[in-house]
Design a protein around this motif. Structure first.
Motif, PDB file in Angstrom:
ATOM      1  N   LEU A 129      49.573  34.130  42.877  1.00 53.16           N
ATOM      2  CA  LEU A 129      49.077  32.748  42.824  1.00 53.16           C
ATOM      3  C   LEU A 129      48.165  32.539  41.616  1.00 53.16           C
ATOM      4  O   LEU A 129      48.288  31.543  40.881  1.00 53.16           O
ATOM      5  CB  LEU A 129      48.328  32.422  44.119  1.00 53.16           C
ATOM      6  N   LEU A 130      47.258  33.498  41.382  1.00 53.81           N
ATOM      7  CA  LEU A 130      46.349  33.378  40.240  1.00 53.81           C
ATOM      8  C   LEU A 130      47.137  33.305  38.921  1.00 53.81           C
ATOM      9  O   LEU A 130      46.784  32.539  38.019  1.00 53.81           O
ATOM     10  CB  LEU A 130      45.374  34.566  40.215  1.00 53.81           C
ATOM     11  N   PRO A 137      47.164  25.209  34.706  1.00 58.38           N
ATOM     12  CA  PRO A 137      45.770  25.157  35.152  1.00 58.38           C
ATOM     13  C   PRO A 137      45.513  24.171  36.294  1.00 58.38           C
ATOM     14  O   PRO A 137      45.924  23.017  36.247  1.00 58.38           O
ATOM     15  CB  PRO A 137      45.013  24.719  33.891  1.00 58.38           C
ATOM     16  N   ALA A 138      44.881  24.678  37.301  1.00 58.10           N
ATOM     17  CA  ALA A 138      44.473  23.882  38.453  1.00 58.10           C
ATOM     18  C   ALA A 138      43.183  24.510  38.962  1.00 58.10           C
ATOM     19  O   ALA A 138      42.859  25.646  38.624  1.00 58.10           O
ATOM     20  CB  ALA A 138      45.548  23.921  39.540  1.00 58.10           C
ATOM     21  N   HIS A 179      36.702  39.390  44.099  1.00 60.57           N
ATOM     22  CA  HIS A 179      36.659  40.084  42.808  1.00 60.57           C
ATOM     23  C   HIS A 179      37.759  39.599  41.872  1.00 60.57           C
ATOM     24  O   HIS A 179      37.548  39.394  40.685  1.00 60.57           O
ATOM     25  CB  HIS A 179      36.816  41.603  43.013  1.00 60.57           C
ATOM     26  N   LEU A 180      38.963  39.422  42.425  1.00 60.80           N
ATOM     27  CA  LEU A 180      40.080  38.969  41.593  1.00 60.80           C
ATOM     28  C   LEU A 180      39.822  37.561  41.062  1.00 60.80           C
ATOM     29  O   LEU A 180      40.065  37.279  39.884  1.00 60.80           O
ATOM     30  CB  LEU A 180      41.386  38.984  42.399  1.00 60.80           C
ATOM     31  N   ALA A 181      39.309  36.692  41.920  1.00 58.11           N
ATOM     32  CA  ALA A 181      39.020  35.323  41.487  1.00 58.11           C
ATOM     33  C   ALA A 181      37.983  35.353  40.364  1.00 58.11           C
ATOM     34  O   ALA A 181      38.090  34.630  39.369  1.00 58.11           O
ATOM     35  CB  ALA A 181      38.511  34.501  42.667  1.00 58.11           C
ATOM     36  N   SER A 182      36.992  36.215  40.521  1.00 55.45           N
ATOM     37  CA  SER A 182      35.945  36.328  39.512  1.00 55.45           C
ATOM     38  C   SER A 182      36.509  36.876  38.196  1.00 55.45           C
ATOM     39  O   SER A 182      36.184  36.402  37.112  1.00 55.45           O
ATOM     40  CB  SER A 182      34.846  37.237  40.061  1.00 55.45           C
ATOM     41  N   ALA A 183      37.390  37.878  38.308  1.00 52.72           N
ATOM     42  CA  ALA A 183      37.989  38.471  37.102  1.00 52.72           C
ATOM     43  C   ALA A 183      38.859  37.450  36.360  1.00 52.72           C
ATOM     44  O   ALA A 183      38.809  37.354  35.132  1.00 52.72           O
ATOM     45  CB  ALA A 183      38.817  39.693  37.485  1.00 52.72           C
ATOM     46  N   TYR A 184      39.637  36.664  37.094  1.00 48.76           N
ATOM     47  CA  TYR A 184      40.484  35.652  36.444  1.00 48.76           C
ATOM     48  C   TYR A 184      39.632  34.554  35.813  1.00 48.76           C
ATOM     49  O   TYR A 184      40.048  33.908  34.849  1.00 48.76           O
ATOM     50  CB  TYR A 184      41.502  35.050  37.425  1.00 48.76           C
ATOM     51  N   HIS A 191      38.835  28.596  37.168  1.00 52.09           N
ATOM     52  CA  HIS A 191      37.674  28.307  38.015  1.00 52.09           C
ATOM     53  C   HIS A 191      38.035  28.192  39.482  1.00 52.09           C
ATOM     54  O   HIS A 191      39.050  27.598  39.831  1.00 52.09           O
ATOM     55  CB  HIS A 191      36.982  27.036  37.529  1.00 52.09           C
ATOM     56  N   SER A 192      37.185  28.778  40.293  1.00 53.13           N
ATOM     57  CA  SER A 192      37.509  28.782  41.715  1.00 53.13           C
ATOM     58  C   SER A 192      36.240  28.898  42.545  1.00 53.13           C
ATOM     59  O   SER A 192      35.181  29.269  42.027  1.00 53.13           O
ATOM     60  CB  SER A 192      38.422  29.968  42.034  1.00 53.13           C
ATOM     61  N   ILE A 193      36.389  28.583  43.805  1.00 55.06           N
ATOM     62  CA  ILE A 193      35.312  28.823  44.769  1.00 55.06           C
ATOM     63  C   ILE A 193      35.906  29.517  45.986  1.00 55.06           C
ATOM     64  O   ILE A 193      36.952  29.094  46.498  1.00 55.06           O
ATOM     65  CB  ILE A 193      34.625  27.503  45.199  1.00 55.06           C
ATOM     66  N   GLY A 194      35.244  30.566  46.434  1.00 52.91           N
ATOM     67  CA  GLY A 194      35.650  31.254  47.657  1.00 52.91           C
ATOM     68  C   GLY A 194      34.794  30.752  48.806  1.00 52.91           C
ATOM     69  O   GLY A 194      33.607  30.461  48.630  1.00 52.91           O
ATOM     70  N   LEU A 195      35.406  30.624  49.968  1.00 55.12           N
ATOM     71  CA  LEU A 195      34.666  30.153  51.142  1.00 55.12           C
ATOM     72  C   LEU A 195      34.753  31.200  52.242  1.00 55.12           C
ATOM     73  O   LEU A 195      35.850  31.584  52.662  1.00 55.12           O
ATOM     74  CB  LEU A 195      35.227  28.811  51.617  1.00 55.12           C
TER      75      LEU A 195
END
Ligand code: NAD
Length: 358
Positions: A129-130, A137-138, A179-184, A191-195
């Protein structure tokens, strides 16, 4: 110069009415509610859902959620988020502004039974997905979990505290998501937010979770499995009503992240003794449960408790639903849904529904 509404290196912020949102796991419990609220309450331009309809639990429940979404104009695809071609097709077709990623292998205990399901759904599919979001870009909001805190976290759990040892594979897979979201984000400016959701319950809830499982045992007269934490200790969960979770998800969609690796707690902020959750259900169902006490599996936490100060400040998150009210609404749905469909199917066609028709 910069045009209005754009910050260098940040996501553009389309108005709600211009958003085209992909919801993964749209036939799942939280994905369904998020898609429903985006389509009905928020009125975004388009909501597209994808779900593999896997057999982790009652597939008919997933189909029924998806039918509901189709009726309100959400386009729902059957497909696997691990399948790069499927994603490529969807992203090219719809040009999503936002992705709400709820598809995953959920559940703590099942990670002992089928570890590969977690590696695949929560790790490999997340990367797939990433990769698509990097090409098209989304903005991404994705599900993490209270499980990331493990057994040794300071109470209440604060998203400011560095994480300690994960207690099970599910928790590890959710930490890996962050971690993956942060690395990407660092590598690709994604840009992303984890909940970090805390034990979510409500209408259309999951059959493998306490509220549904307890209610099912109560109405069928089966013993309710209740885990005991140990002498003098009671199992507690920060049960959070689905509508409060969804409003947190929608607030996250409106936020422009300021740094890589943002992740926030979405919890009610008040742990409840699990046995008291059972008592709320007994009261609503007007039936006394037979309790089958069992030792707590070693993979489980004794307590979850969200510190929501930061979510309140950053997302304006403010859970509103008291447990009594949340359980009341859950049971209202459960009576209709379970007693009408599931019990009827289990008993076979000769039973209650036909009897009522005759
Ligand atoms: P759910 O199981 O009801 O929903 C997940 C959906 O994703 C399912 O419908 C499943 O069919 C689908 N799915 C799984 N793998 C897929 C794949 N590879 N491709 C496409 N679809 C796939 O679970 P939920 O309760 O709605 O949870 C949503 C998210 O929130 C998950 O990431 C879960 O780990 C997380 N979470 C949930 C809770 C909770 O209390 N419900 C708590 C903490 C975290």
């Amino acid at each position: 110069g910069l045009s209005v509404g754009f910050t260098l290196g940040r996501k553009p912020e389309p108005r709600r009415s211009e958003r085209v949102v992909l919801v993964t796991g749209a036939a799942g419990f939280i994905g369904f509610h998020a898609a429903k609220q985006l389509a009905e309450g928020w009125g975004v331009e388009r909501v597209v859902g994808i779900d593999s309809f896997n057999e982790y639990y009652d597939v008919q429940l997933k189909k029924d959620r998806a039918s509901y979404l189709l009726r309100i104009g959400v386009e729902v695809y059957r497909g696997d988020v691990c399948d790069g071609e499927v994603l490529q097709h969807l992203f090219a077709k719809y040009n999503f502004t936002d992705v709400v990623h709820m598809a995953a292998q959920a559940g703590v205990r099942y990670s002992l039974e089928d570890p590969q399901a977690y590696v695949s759904a929560n790790y490999e599919c997340f990367i797939s997905l990433l990769d698509s979001i990097q090409k098209y870009p989304a903005y991404l909001v994705y599900a993490s979990s209270s499980s990331v805190y493990g057994k040794r976290a300071t109470v209440p759990f604060s998203s400011e505290e560095p994480l300690k040892a994960p207690g099970n594979l599910y928790a590890a897979s959710k930490i890996m998501n962050e971690h993956l979201a942060s690395a990407y984000c660092s590598q690709h400016d994604l840009h992303s937010i984890g909940l970090r959701f805390f034990t979510v319950y409500g209408p259309w809830g999951r059959p493998d979770m306490a509220a549904y499982k307890f209610a099912e045992c109560i109405v069928t007269g089966m013993p309710v499995p209740l885990f005991e934490a140990g002498p003098g200790e009671q199992l507690k969960r920060d049960f959070t009503y689905i509508d409060d979770i969804v409003s947190g998800v929608l607030s996250a969609l409106e936020r422009t992240p300021e740094r890589c690796g943002e992740a926030y707690n979405l919890g009610f902020g008040e742990p409840l003794i699990v046995e008291d959750m059972l008592h709320y259900l007994e009261k609503e169902l007007a039936t006394t449960a037979v309790i089958d006490r069992q030792p707590l599996p070693p993979s489980d936490m004794i307590l979850t408790f969200a510190d929501i100060t930061i979510s309140r400040n950053v997302l304006g998150f403010s859970p509103k639903t008291p447990t009594a009210e949340g359980i009341h609404r859950f049971v209202k749905w459960f009576r209709d849904y379970y007693e009408d469909r599931v019990q009827w199917e289990k008993k076979g066609r000769s039973s209650s529904r036909n009897a009522r028709l005759e």
